[in-house]
Scaffold this motif. Structure first.
Motif, PDB file in Angstrom:
ATOM      1  N   UNK A  85       3.139  19.539 -22.930  1.00  0.00           N
ATOM      2  CA  UNK A  85       3.558  20.241 -24.151  1.00  0.00           C
ATOM      3  C   UNK A  85       4.977  19.860 -24.581  1.00  0.00           C
ATOM      4  N   UNK A  86       5.913  19.817 -23.618  1.00  0.00           N
ATOM      5  CA  UNK A  86       7.316  19.524 -23.960  1.00  0.00           C
ATOM      6  C   UNK A  86       7.459  18.103 -24.502  1.00  0.00           C
ATOM      7  N   UNK A  87       6.679  17.177 -23.948  1.00  0.00           N
ATOM      8  CA  UNK A  87       6.808  15.779 -24.336  1.00  0.00           C
ATOM      9  C   UNK A  87       5.981  15.440 -25.579  1.00  0.00           C
ATOM     10  N   UNK A  88       4.745  15.985 -25.635  1.00  0.00           N
ATOM     11  CA  UNK A  88       3.780  15.497 -26.620  1.00  0.00           C
ATOM     12  C   UNK A  88       3.795  16.233 -27.952  1.00  0.00           C
ATOM     13  N   UNK A  89       4.360  17.431 -27.979  1.00  0.00           N
ATOM     14  CA  UNK A  89       4.291  18.219 -29.210  1.00  0.00           C
ATOM     15  C   UNK A  89       5.650  18.298 -29.896  1.00  0.00           C
TER      16      UNK A  89
ATOM     17  N   UNK B 292       0.293  15.492 -37.414  1.00  0.00           N
ATOM     18  CA  UNK B 292       1.737  15.394 -37.639  1.00  0.00           C
ATOM     19  C   UNK B 292       2.594  16.175 -36.642  1.00  0.00           C
ATOM     20  N   UNK B 293       2.030  17.202 -35.985  1.00  0.00           N
ATOM     21  CA  UNK B 293       2.843  17.952 -35.021  1.00  0.00           C
ATOM     22  C   UNK B 293       2.816  17.328 -33.625  1.00  0.00           C
ATOM     23  N   UNK B 294       2.121  16.208 -33.489  1.00  0.00           N
ATOM     24  CA  UNK B 294       2.098  15.491 -32.212  1.00  0.00           C
ATOM     25  C   UNK B 294       3.118  14.351 -32.268  1.00  0.00           C
ATOM     26  N   UNK B 295       3.884  14.184 -31.204  1.00  0.00           N
ATOM     27  CA  UNK B 295       4.786  13.033 -31.138  1.00  0.00           C
ATOM     28  C   UNK B 295       3.979  11.761 -30.895  1.00  0.00           C
ATOM     29  N   UNK B 296       4.585  10.632 -31.160  1.00  0.00           N
ATOM     30  CA  UNK B 296       3.858   9.357 -31.000  1.00  0.00           C
ATOM     31  C   UNK B 296       3.889   8.894 -29.549  1.00  0.00           C
ATOM     32  N   UNK B 297       3.144   9.594 -28.740  1.00  0.00           N
ATOM     33  CA  UNK B 297       3.093   9.329 -27.298  1.00  0.00           C
ATOM     34  C   UNK B 297       1.711   8.755 -26.948  1.00  0.00           C
ATOM     35  N   UNK B 298       1.527   8.325 -25.703  1.00  0.00           N
ATOM     36  CA  UNK B 298       0.204   7.822 -25.284  1.00  0.00           C
ATOM     37  C   UNK B 298      -0.914   8.861 -25.432  1.00  0.00           C
ATOM     38  N   UNK B 299      -0.573  10.159 -25.339  1.00  0.00           N
ATOM     39  CA  UNK B 299      -1.612  11.190 -25.469  1.00  0.00           C
ATOM     40  C   UNK B 299      -2.202  11.166 -26.876  1.00  0.00           C
ATOM     41  N   UNK B 300      -1.316  11.178 -27.861  1.00  0.00           N
ATOM     42  CA  UNK B 300      -1.779  11.110 -29.253  1.00  0.00           C
ATOM     43  C   UNK B 300      -2.562   9.818 -29.481  1.00  0.00           C
ATOM     44  N   UNK B 301      -2.068   8.716 -28.935  1.00  0.00           N
ATOM     45  CA  UNK B 301      -2.750   7.428 -29.114  1.00  0.00           C
ATOM     46  C   UNK B 301      -4.151   7.467 -28.502  1.00  0.00           C
ATOM     47  N   UNK B 302      -4.295   8.138 -27.345  1.00  0.00           N
ATOM     48  CA  UNK B 302      -5.611   8.219 -26.692  1.00  0.00           C
ATOM     49  C   UNK B 302      -6.594   9.001 -27.556  1.00  0.00           C
ATOM     50  N   UNK B 303      -6.106  10.054 -28.205  1.00  0.00           N
ATOM     51  CA  UNK B 303      -6.976  10.847 -29.087  1.00  0.00           C
ATOM     52  C   UNK B 303      -7.402  10.004 -30.288  1.00  0.00           C
TER      53      UNK B 303
END
Lengths: 346, 346
Positions: B324-328, B35-46
């Motif tokens: 960090x600034x974008x993904x969290x 929940x502390x991750x924004x819905x970005x490609x990084x989170x999607x990759x994980x």
């Protein structure tokens, strides 16, 4: 209200189910724990200890994460006569290396070992033995070494029994590892033998995964390559996991003081002392090789697995001494039912 | 027949129950992983990686015992500015030692640190820093050292945030550790920091037990006493768990090649390369400190957690870079809901 009646949530249902599953598993365990152990005071001491530390209502209850058990390997989980099996592997490996590099046949101590076989090992001093181990265990990638050991374990056989070395594991000790695991213990191997050697076969033999195997180690060096790199085994000992090295190896790897330790030689003295010297309930188990018929009988005079001071101190320190001839109904799983029946009648 | 109708045995009932419990847990996890991750490609990759390796029907399925994940600690699971927190502990410890032994106030580099505080650390060369660490970390029993660190972690506070150092752990990374654990991964800390230092507080902070913490180590020596012996910390480094030392530390402790690695500096380069260079599905995660407002923004020029070569090689090696600034959406758990809402709107 019964916990199974109209559960309000998945957690409540799961908790209820976990209770019944645990109860079912417990009932099954209690039918016959440690079947290869005779009903002697040694077996009773083990059962009593496990019951005390795993019963939440007991004064001696130990939380599950602190139920750490450590086992020596050579002469304790598997046999070690007529010579540590890892050294027998070294001799077989030396033979294979001499096929590729015949000059080894002219270099002592390799020449002696290649001519005399394992019997020549008794004549080697410590420096010569180390030279043999370095030549056969280092100078290659970790994964490649483990593959060599796995091949050897799958094919080489013991000179007396004609069985594979992994079948020379002790049935009563495998049952003990399982029994402790079923009662919330985490079991580790803590051996003077090489960690990479053991990791190639011990997980399948004992159900103990590689990360719970602690042993002597060579220096490793990371070498980059196109496939993410290799871990090269260097001809230099990084840690000798024997005697006072055992508590050190345990602290480095686990970071907790065990509450149960099992060993069979003076090389286990410090591990047993450190384990049983802590506060709270503790159990030390010392295996005494007393069965020259089914296995071997040896202690103070043996060139492998020498047992002297630990045996002398056991009574004062409250360790349970396992008398193999008396306490074990069966030593190896390959014994025929007739062997076992004859032994059981002794 | 439904698996829950008239079960024939406890095992069948347990299997059925385990299925429903797993289903319940899964359904709960799927509600909002990370929940502390924004819905970005990084989170999607994980999420994609975890789904592929943990689904038995997937071509990329990895058996549970091989799902090994490794995490660097400093700057990756918790912050590392303005200086590695372990060094800040060393300064506090030096002050306490100087109370007992005032002669320390006249010996460099201790005199500089005692006068200048943490700010003086930037002026120390490597030899002086090692001298500070040896004086504050060795010469005592392992258990006594861990008690000192635990006391410090429970009371000392961070100079910028005024929070305890264990509250400077990253909320998104703690969620990631939990998420991987819930999906059958075994998570390890693999840090350049000292293993005994971390074991004093990291198990409570991350839910990672001491036996799954790998770090730099001092030589330990077993010293017998009436209570089973002590493990004395000697002023000699036994293993530096940084850079090429990380794959070595992993192999020695775990004996398996991880399939997931997470780091934030060039000290993690070899760990990431070795992890992601193996066969089959792999994921490397590289945290880039880009948030000077909520945390710190630094990479190539930083005196701690320097990130240069790893950042450059990340695209070629397929590592997911966490910005960090974008993904969290949130960095620390102590941020107020207002902070988090403002960030979420960015």
């Amino acid at each position: 209200m019964s916990p199974l009646r109209r559960p309000r949530s998945w957690p409540a249902l799961c908790a209820a189910l976990a209770f019944f599953c645990a109860f079912g598993a417990l009932a099954q365990d209690d039918r016959e724990p440690l079947p290869s152990w005779r009903e002697t005071p040694t077996r009773a001491a083990i059962l009593d200890f496990v019951a005390r530390v795993s019963d939440p209502a007991s004064d001696d209850f130990v939380p599950q994460d602190a139920r750490v058990a450590v086992f020596d390997n050579d002469g304790n989980l598997w046999a070690e006569q007529p010579m540590y099996f890892q050294v027998l592997f070294a001799v077989d490996r030396l033979r294979a290396l001499a096929e590729e590099d015949p000059t080894l046949r002219r270099q002592p101590p390799f020449s002696d070992v290649l001519t005399g076989g394992p019997a020549a090992l008794a004549g080697l001093d410590e420096a010569a033995l180390l030279k043999l181990v370095l030549a056969t265990h280092t100078g290659l990638d970790s994964a490649a070494f483990q593959a060599l050991v796995a091949d050897w374990a799958a094919s080489a056989t013991h000179p007396r029994f004609g069985e594979r070395f992994t079948d020379l594991t002790y049935a009563p000790m495998r049952e003990l590892v399982d029994y402790l695991g079923n009662n919330g213990f985490t079991c580790y191997i803590v051996s003077g033998g090489g960690v990479a050697f053991m990791r190639a076969w011990a997980p399948a033999a004992y159900g103990i995964p590689p990360e719970r195997i602690i042993g002597s180690r060579f220096q490793l060096v990371y070498q980059p390559d196109d496939a993410g790199g290799q871990l090269r085994r260097m001809p230099e000992l990084a840690h000798i996991n024997d005697g006072p090295g055992k508590p050190v190896g345990i602290q480095q790897a686990i970071g907790r003081r065990p509450i149960f330790a099992s060993g069979n030689s003076d090389g286990d003295l410090e591990m047993l002392t450190w384990t049983t010297g802590g506060d709270g309930p503790r159990l030390g188990l010392l295996l005494h090789h007393t069965d020259g018929e089914r296995e071997w009988a040896y202690d103070r005079e043996s060139h492998v697995g020498r047992l002297d001071e630990a045996l002398e101190r056991a009574p004062d320190l409250g360790w349970a001494v396992v008398d193999m001839a008396r306490d074990w109904a069966r030593v190896f799983a390959f014994e025929t039912p007739a062997d076992t029946a004859r032994e059981a009648a002794r």
